[in-house]
Design an enzyme around this catalytic site. Structure first.
Site, PDB file in Angstrom:
ATOM      1  N   HIS A 213       8.129  17.546   3.722  1.00 50.44           N
ATOM      2  CA  HIS A 213       7.015  18.361   4.211  1.00 50.44           C
ATOM      3  C   HIS A 213       5.714  17.591   4.125  1.00 50.44           C
ATOM      4  CE1 HIS A 213       7.501  19.092  -0.122  1.00 50.44           C
ATOM      5  NE2 HIS A 213       6.195  19.193  -0.164  1.00 50.44           N
TER       6      HIS A 213
ATOM      7  N   HIS B 229       1.638  18.102   3.737  1.00 48.32           N
ATOM      8  CA  HIS B 229       0.569  19.038   3.350  1.00 48.32           C
ATOM      9  C   HIS B 229      -0.627  18.837   4.278  1.00 48.32           C
ATOM     10  CE1 HIS B 229       1.999  20.144  -0.813  1.00 48.32           C
ATOM     11  NE2 HIS B 229       2.702  19.042  -0.633  1.00 48.32           N
TER      12      HIS B 229
HETATM   13  P1  5GP Z   1       5.359  19.212  -3.193  1.00 43.62           P
HETATM   14  O1  5GP Z   1       4.790  19.091  -4.582  1.00 43.62           O
HETATM   15  O2  5GP Z   1       6.875  19.254  -3.191  1.00 43.62           O
HETATM   16  O3  5GP Z   1       4.795  18.193  -2.254  1.00 43.62           O
HETATM   17  O4  5GP Z   1       4.811  20.583  -2.646  1.00 43.62           O
HETATM   18  C1  5GP Z   1       5.546  21.763  -2.572  1.00 43.62           C
HETATM   19  C2  5GP Z   1       4.573  22.846  -2.141  1.00 43.62           C
HETATM   20  O5  5GP Z   1       5.307  23.970  -1.751  1.00 43.62           O
HETATM   21  C3  5GP Z   1       3.620  23.293  -3.251  1.00 43.62           C
HETATM   22  O6  5GP Z   1       2.266  23.046  -2.845  1.00 43.62           O
HETATM   23  C4  5GP Z   1       3.912  24.778  -3.419  1.00 43.62           C
HETATM   24  O7  5GP Z   1       2.771  25.553  -3.628  1.00 43.62           O
HETATM   25  C5  5GP Z   1       4.596  25.128  -2.124  1.00 43.62           C
HETATM   26  N1  5GP Z   1       5.596  26.185  -2.254  1.00 43.62           N
HETATM   27  C6  5GP Z   1       6.608  26.236  -3.161  1.00 43.62           C
HETATM   28  N2  5GP Z   1       7.334  27.355  -2.981  1.00 43.62           N
HETATM   29  C7  5GP Z   1       6.794  27.994  -1.921  1.00 43.62           C
HETATM   30  C8  5GP Z   1       7.119  29.209  -1.250  1.00 43.62           C
HETATM   31  O8  5GP Z   1       8.065  29.926  -1.580  1.00 43.62           O
HETATM   32  N3  5GP Z   1       6.340  29.560  -0.192  1.00 43.62           N
HETATM   33  C9  5GP Z   1       5.288  28.796   0.213  1.00 43.62           C
HETATM   34  N4  5GP Z   1       4.575  29.224   1.255  1.00 43.62           N
HETATM   35  N5  5GP Z   1       4.949  27.648  -0.397  1.00 43.62           N
HETATM   36  C10 5GP Z   1       5.691  27.252  -1.458  1.00 43.62           C
END
Ligand code: 5GP
Ligand code: ZN
Length: 142
Positions: A101, A103
Site C-alpha cells: 500500500h 500512503h
Molecule cells: P503500514 O505501517 O503497514 O505502512 O500502514 C498500515 C496502515 O493501515 C496504518 O496507517 C493503519 O492506520 C492503517 N490501517 C490498519 N488497519 C486498518 C483498517 O482496518 N482500516 C483502515 N482504513 N486503515 C487501517
C-alpha cells in the site's frame, strides 16, 4: 489472489468497512483509520501482494496513477499545502499490514511534522564505493 488473514483483503471483499475515496478494476483507495493528518489515505492493489518487490510493475503504474488522482483530490479537499507519498516495505521499515500500500498524507505548512534526520558518509570514497556496489547488484555483476 487474496490472503484470508489480511485486513486489506477483507476491506477489498467488503467484509470490513472503509471510507472509500477512489476505485478502479484493480485499485482501491480509502481513508487510513489512524490518519497522520485528516485526509490521509491508502492506495492498494485489490489483489494481495506483500510489498513493492512482490508487486507486478504494471500494477505499480496503476497505483501511481491512482495516487495522482486521489492525491490531487485530497489536497484540494483538505486545503493541504503538500502531499507525502510513503510506502513501508518490511517490518524494519514500519510495515504493519503486509498487503502492499501507498500512503497519501496531506501536509500543511504548520503541521509540525518533521522528516527523518539525515546522516552522512565518512567520505566521498565510501559513497562512491557503495554506489558502485549497488549499480553492480542491479546489473548482476559480482
Ligand atoms: P503500514 O505501517 O503497514 O505502512 O500502514 C498500515 C496502515 O493501515 C496504518 O496507517 C493503519 O492506520 C492503517 N490501517 C490498519 N488497519 C486498518 C483498517 O482496518 N482500516 C483502515 N482504513 N486503515 C487501517
Ligand atoms: Zn491482502
Amino acid at each position: 489472489m487474496n490472503d484470508q488473514d489480511c485486513i486489506f483483503c477483507k476491506i477489498v471483499a467488503g467484509d470490513i468497512p472503509c471510507f472509500k475515496i477512489y476505485e478502479t478494476d484493480h485499485i482501491l483507495s480509502f481513508l487510513d483509520i489512524g490518519p497522520v493528518n485528516k485526509g490521509h489515505a491508502l492506495v492498494i492493489p485489490k489483489a494481495h501482494y506483500k510489498n513493492i518487490w512482490d508487486l507486478p510493475s504494471d500494477l505499480g503504474k496503476e497505483i501511481l496513477s491512482a495516487a495522482q488522482i486521489a492525491g490531487d483530490a485530497i489536497v484540494k479537499t483538505t486545503g493541504a499545502d503538500g502531499l507525502n507519498l510513503i510506502m513501508n516495505n518490511h517490518k524494519a521499515a514500519g510495515q504493519l499490514v503486509f498487503h502492499a500500500h501507498l500512503h497519501l498524507i496531506p501536509r500543511f505548512e504548520e503541521d509540525g511534522l518533521k522528516h527523518w534526520g539525515q546522516n552522512e558518509y565518512d567520505s566521498m570514497d565510501e559513497a562512491l564505493a557503495l554506489a558502485q556496489k549497488i549499480d553492480k547488484m542491479i546489473k548482476g555483476i559480482d
